[in-house]
Design a protein around this motif. Structure first.
Motif, PDB file in Angstrom:
ATOM      1  N   SER A  40     -15.195  93.914 -46.699  1.00 20.49           N
ATOM      2  CA  SER A  40     -15.839  93.984 -48.013  1.00 20.49           C
ATOM      3  C   SER A  40     -17.264  94.464 -47.826  1.00 20.49           C
ATOM      4  N   GLU A  41     -17.673  95.408 -48.655  1.00 17.79           N
ATOM      5  CA  GLU A  41     -19.032  95.964 -48.607  1.00 17.79           C
ATOM      6  C   GLU A  41     -19.489  96.215 -50.035  1.00 17.79           C
ATOM      7  N   ARG A  42     -20.759  96.528 -50.200  1.00 12.90           N
ATOM      8  CA  ARG A  42     -21.324  96.954 -51.481  1.00 12.90           C
ATOM      9  C   ARG A  42     -22.012  98.298 -51.271  1.00 12.90           C
ATOM     10  N   THR A  43     -21.976  99.119 -52.321  1.00 10.49           N
ATOM     11  CA  THR A  43     -22.667 100.403 -52.230  1.00 10.49           C
ATOM     12  C   THR A  43     -24.168 100.185 -52.392  1.00 10.49           C
ATOM     13  N   GLY A  44     -24.947 101.002 -51.705  1.00 12.52           N
ATOM     14  CA  GLY A  44     -26.403 100.932 -51.771  1.00 12.52           C
ATOM     15  C   GLY A  44     -26.947 101.798 -52.899  1.00 12.52           C
ATOM     16  N   LEU A  45     -28.242 102.013 -52.909  1.00 17.16           N
ATOM     17  CA  LEU A  45     -28.900 102.790 -53.954  1.00 17.16           C
ATOM     18  C   LEU A  45     -28.376 104.222 -54.043  1.00 17.16           C
ATOM     19  N   SER A  46     -27.904 104.766 -52.918  1.00 16.31           N
ATOM     20  CA  SER A  46     -27.359 106.126 -52.916  1.00 16.31           C
ATOM     21  C   SER A  46     -25.939 106.182 -53.460  1.00 16.31           C
ATOM     22  N   GLY A  47     -25.344 105.006 -53.745  1.00 13.50           N
ATOM     23  CA  GLY A  47     -23.966 104.953 -54.211  1.00 13.50           C
ATOM     24  C   GLY A  47     -22.955 104.928 -53.089  1.00 13.50           C
ATOM     25  N   ALA A  48     -23.418 104.907 -51.837  1.00 14.73           N
ATOM     26  CA  ALA A  48     -22.513 104.948 -50.686  1.00 14.73           C
ATOM     27  C   ALA A  48     -22.553 103.632 -49.917  1.00 14.73           C
ATOM     28  N   THR A  49     -21.454 103.352 -49.240  1.00  6.90           N
ATOM     29  CA  THR A  49     -21.408 102.202 -48.339  1.00  6.90           C
ATOM     30  C   THR A  49     -22.016 102.588 -47.002  1.00  6.90           C
ATOM     31  N   VAL A  50     -22.314 101.588 -46.215  1.00 13.67           N
ATOM     32  CA  VAL A  50     -22.623 101.843 -44.812  1.00 13.67           C
ATOM     33  C   VAL A  50     -21.317 102.305 -44.169  1.00 13.67           C
ATOM     34  N   PRO A  51     -21.364 102.968 -43.020  1.00  9.97           N
ATOM     35  CA  PRO A  51     -20.114 103.339 -42.347  1.00  9.97           C
ATOM     36  C   PRO A  51     -19.294 102.091 -42.006  1.00  9.97           C
ATOM     37  N   ILE A  52     -18.018 102.120 -42.369  1.00  9.29           N
ATOM     38  CA  ILE A  52     -17.100 100.997 -42.146  1.00  9.29           C
ATOM     39  C   ILE A  52     -16.146 101.399 -41.025  1.00  9.29           C
ATOM     40  N   ARG A  53     -16.137 100.655 -39.928  1.00 10.76           N
ATOM     41  CA  ARG A  53     -15.251 100.937 -38.794  1.00 10.76           C
ATOM     42  C   ARG A  53     -13.893 100.291 -39.056  1.00 10.76           C
ATOM     43  N   LEU A  54     -12.817 101.075 -38.912  1.00  7.64           N
ATOM     44  CA  LEU A  54     -11.452 100.611 -39.158  1.00  7.64           C
ATOM     45  C   LEU A  54     -10.527 101.067 -38.033  1.00  7.64           C
ATOM     46  N   SER A  55      -9.486 100.318 -37.800  1.00  6.72           N
ATOM     47  CA  SER A  55      -8.492 100.688 -36.786  1.00  6.72           C
ATOM     48  C   SER A  55      -7.744 101.938 -37.209  1.00  6.72           C
ATOM     49  N   ALA A  56      -7.463 102.788 -36.233  1.00  2.00           N
ATOM     50  CA  ALA A  56      -6.698 104.014 -36.469  1.00  2.00           C
ATOM     51  C   ALA A  56      -5.952 104.365 -35.195  1.00  2.00           C
ATOM     52  N   SER A  57      -4.803 105.006 -35.337  1.00  4.11           N
ATOM     53  CA  SER A  57      -4.040 105.431 -34.170  1.00  4.11           C
ATOM     54  C   SER A  57      -4.790 106.522 -33.437  1.00  4.11           C
ATOM     55  N   SER A  58      -4.698 106.508 -32.133  1.00  3.66           N
ATOM     56  CA  SER A  58      -5.341 107.523 -31.318  1.00  3.66           C
ATOM     57  C   SER A  58      -4.531 108.810 -31.362  1.00  3.66           C
ATOM     58  N   LEU A  59      -5.217 109.938 -31.369  1.00  2.93           N
ATOM     59  CA  LEU A  59      -4.544 111.236 -31.340  1.00  2.93           C
ATOM     60  C   LEU A  59      -4.086 111.596 -29.933  1.00  2.93           C
ATOM     61  N   ALA A  60      -4.693 110.990 -28.931  1.00  5.70           N
ATOM     62  CA  ALA A  60      -4.375 111.316 -27.537  1.00  5.70           C
ATOM     63  C   ALA A  60      -2.944 110.924 -27.205  1.00  5.70           C
TER      64      ALA A  60
END
Length: 132
Positions: A40-60
């Motif tokens: 859970s995050e909130r958008t800042g004054l620019s309307g954007a969130t901070v970068p949110i790190r999420l799990s993802a499958s590796s392409l390798a």
């Protein structure tokens, strides 16, 4: 499992104004049960969130027949002045940043204040999500 990054950008007035203070809830990929919120995050004054790190499958080492090389997340966007929105199927790729632009719309009636707009990330249209 690797990680990717998500940035949600909320705007209003046909994209002219950033929307600060929007509550962003990211749900972990469904594992056969009820999706659970994982960030859970909130958008800042620019309307954007901070970068949110999420799990993802590796392409390798993936083959074309393998499971898609990304993880799909559901993102809920809520702000008291705008209609709530859900974007399904937001693709997060390993070692890449995904930017999700969302155009929020004010409710026209009191009843619309609680009516959630639900779109798939691949849809096009006035919500600002997906590809035009």
């Amino acid at each position: 499992m690797s990680t990717g990054t998500l940035i949600v950008q909320t705007r209003a007035a046909r994209g002219a104004l950033p929307v600060a203070g929007a509550a962003i809830t990211v749900y972990c990929p469904d594992t056969g049960g009820v999706p659970q919120p994982c960030v859970s995050e909130r958008t800042g004054l620019s309307g954007a969130t901070v970068p949110i790190r999420l799990s993802a499958s590796s392409l390798a080492g993936t083959s074309p027949e393998a499971v898609p090389p990304f993880a799909a997340y559901r993102v809920d966007i809520d702000h008291p002045d705008y209609r709530p929105m859900t974007v399904r199927g937001v693709a997060i790729f390993s070692d890449l940043t995904t930017t999700l632009p969302v155009l929020l719309t004010p409710p026209l009636t009191v009843g619309e204040q609680s009516e959630r707009i639900v779109v798939d990330s691949a849809e096009t249209g006035p919500t600002g999500s997906g590809v035009r």
